[in-house]
Design a protein around this motif. Sequence first.
Motif, PDB file in Angstrom:
ATOM      1  N   GLU A   9       0.904  -1.162   0.012  1.00 45.65           N
ATOM      2  CA  GLU A   9      -0.006  -0.043  -0.007  1.00 45.65           C
ATOM      3  C   GLU A   9       0.928   1.205  -0.045  1.00 45.65           C
ATOM      4  O   GLU A   9       0.444   2.197  -0.451  1.00 45.65           O
ATOM      5  CB  GLU A   9      -0.825  -0.198   1.149  1.00 45.65           C
ATOM      6  N   LEU A  10       2.025   1.241   0.709  1.00 46.29           N
ATOM      7  CA  LEU A  10       2.850   2.353   0.900  1.00 46.29           C
ATOM      8  C   LEU A  10       3.570   2.558  -0.497  1.00 46.29           C
ATOM      9  O   LEU A  10       3.424   3.732  -1.061  1.00 46.29           O
ATOM     10  CB  LEU A  10       3.772   2.074   1.897  1.00 46.29           C
ATOM     11  N   LYS A  11       4.149   1.286  -1.245  1.00 45.63           N
ATOM     12  CA  LYS A  11       4.483   1.730  -2.628  1.00 45.63           C
ATOM     13  C   LYS A  11       3.484   2.000  -3.482  1.00 45.63           C
ATOM     14  O   LYS A  11       3.897   2.855  -4.550  1.00 45.63           O
ATOM     15  CB  LYS A  11       5.021   0.331  -3.048  1.00 45.63           C
ATOM     16  N   GLU A  12       2.374   1.713  -3.607  1.00 42.15           N
ATOM     17  CA  GLU A  12       1.287   2.094  -4.272  1.00 42.15           C
ATOM     18  C   GLU A  12       0.949   3.781  -4.053  1.00 42.15           C
ATOM     19  O   GLU A  12       0.717   4.482  -5.137  1.00 42.15           O
ATOM     20  CB  GLU A  12      -0.085   1.455  -4.219  1.00 42.15           C
ATOM     21  N   PHE A  13       1.027   4.072  -2.912  1.00 42.23           N
ATOM     22  CA  PHE A  13       0.819   5.621  -2.497  1.00 42.23           C
ATOM     23  C   PHE A  13       2.055   6.514  -3.144  1.00 42.23           C
ATOM     24  O   PHE A  13       1.481   7.484  -3.542  1.00 42.23           O
ATOM     25  CB  PHE A  13       0.654   5.738  -0.857  1.00 42.23           C
ATOM     26  N   LEU A  14       3.232   5.813  -2.926  1.00 36.81           N
ATOM     27  CA  LEU A  14       4.362   6.543  -3.521  1.00 36.81           C
ATOM     28  C   LEU A  14       4.215   6.704  -4.961  1.00 36.81           C
ATOM     29  O   LEU A  14       4.649   7.887  -5.542  1.00 36.81           O
ATOM     30  CB  LEU A  14       5.416   5.805  -2.959  1.00 36.81           C
ATOM     31  N   GLY A  15       3.593   5.826  -5.426  1.00 41.81           N
ATOM     32  CA  GLY A  15       3.404   5.704  -7.182  1.00 41.81           C
ATOM     33  C   GLY A  15       2.523   6.830  -7.334  1.00 41.81           C
ATOM     34  O   GLY A  15       2.726   7.534  -8.366  1.00 41.81           O
ATOM     35  N   LYS A  16       1.567   6.979  -6.610  1.00 46.37           N
ATOM     36  CA  LYS A  16       0.531   8.211  -7.006  1.00 46.37           C
ATOM     37  C   LYS A  16       1.235   9.362  -6.880  1.00 46.37           C
ATOM     38  O   LYS A  16       0.854  10.216  -7.699  1.00 46.37           O
ATOM     39  CB  LYS A  16      -0.784   8.025  -6.015  1.00 46.37           C
ATOM     40  N   ILE A  17       1.995   9.651  -5.574  1.00 49.06           N
ATOM     41  CA  ILE A  17       2.739  10.862  -5.551  1.00 49.06           C
ATOM     42  C   ILE A  17       3.685  11.175  -6.838  1.00 49.06           C
ATOM     43  O   ILE A  17       3.801  12.179  -7.394  1.00 49.06           O
ATOM     44  CB  ILE A  17       3.657  10.661  -4.479  1.00 49.06           C
ATOM     45  N   TYR A  18       4.373   9.974  -7.127  1.00 50.81           N
ATOM     46  CA  TYR A  18       5.032  10.256  -8.533  1.00 50.81           C
ATOM     47  C   TYR A  18       4.560  10.714  -9.580  1.00 50.81           C
ATOM     48  O   TYR A  18       4.787  11.378 -10.314  1.00 50.81           O
ATOM     49  CB  TYR A  18       5.915   8.700  -8.721  1.00 50.81           C
ATOM     50  N   CYS A  19       3.430   9.827  -9.841  1.00 51.63           N
ATOM     51  CA  CYS A  19       2.544  10.326 -11.083  1.00 51.63           C
ATOM     52  C   CYS A  19       1.989  11.885 -11.100  1.00 51.63           C
ATOM     53  O   CYS A  19       1.951  12.541 -12.081  1.00 51.63           O
ATOM     54  CB  CYS A  19       1.314   9.262 -11.243  1.00 51.63           C
ATOM     55  N   PHE A  20       1.665  12.215  -9.737  1.00 52.01           N
ATOM     56  CA  PHE A  20       1.113  13.509  -9.604  1.00 52.01           C
ATOM     57  C   PHE A  20       2.289  14.648  -9.798  1.00 52.01           C
ATOM     58  O   PHE A  20       2.092  15.598 -10.471  1.00 52.01           O
ATOM     59  CB  PHE A  20       0.664  13.797  -8.160  1.00 52.01           C
TER      60      PHE A  20
END
Length: 55
Positions: A9-20
């Motif tokens: 879940e943390l990795k997925e959240f960081l992925g969303k930050i990266y995409c943003f």
Amino acid sequence: MDILKQVAELKEFLGKIYCFMEDNEDSFKDGVEAEDIKNETWKWMQELAKFLPEV
């Protein structure tokens, strides 16, 4: 909640930050700082991926 689920879940959240960051890079006042944040986010995602089983 088990630790692998939390890591995923943390990795997925960081992925969303990266995409943003990627999508809004031009909106940041300091492009260099935005690029640094994006790069560090990517590094953390890669480190977290080491703890997850291959899918």
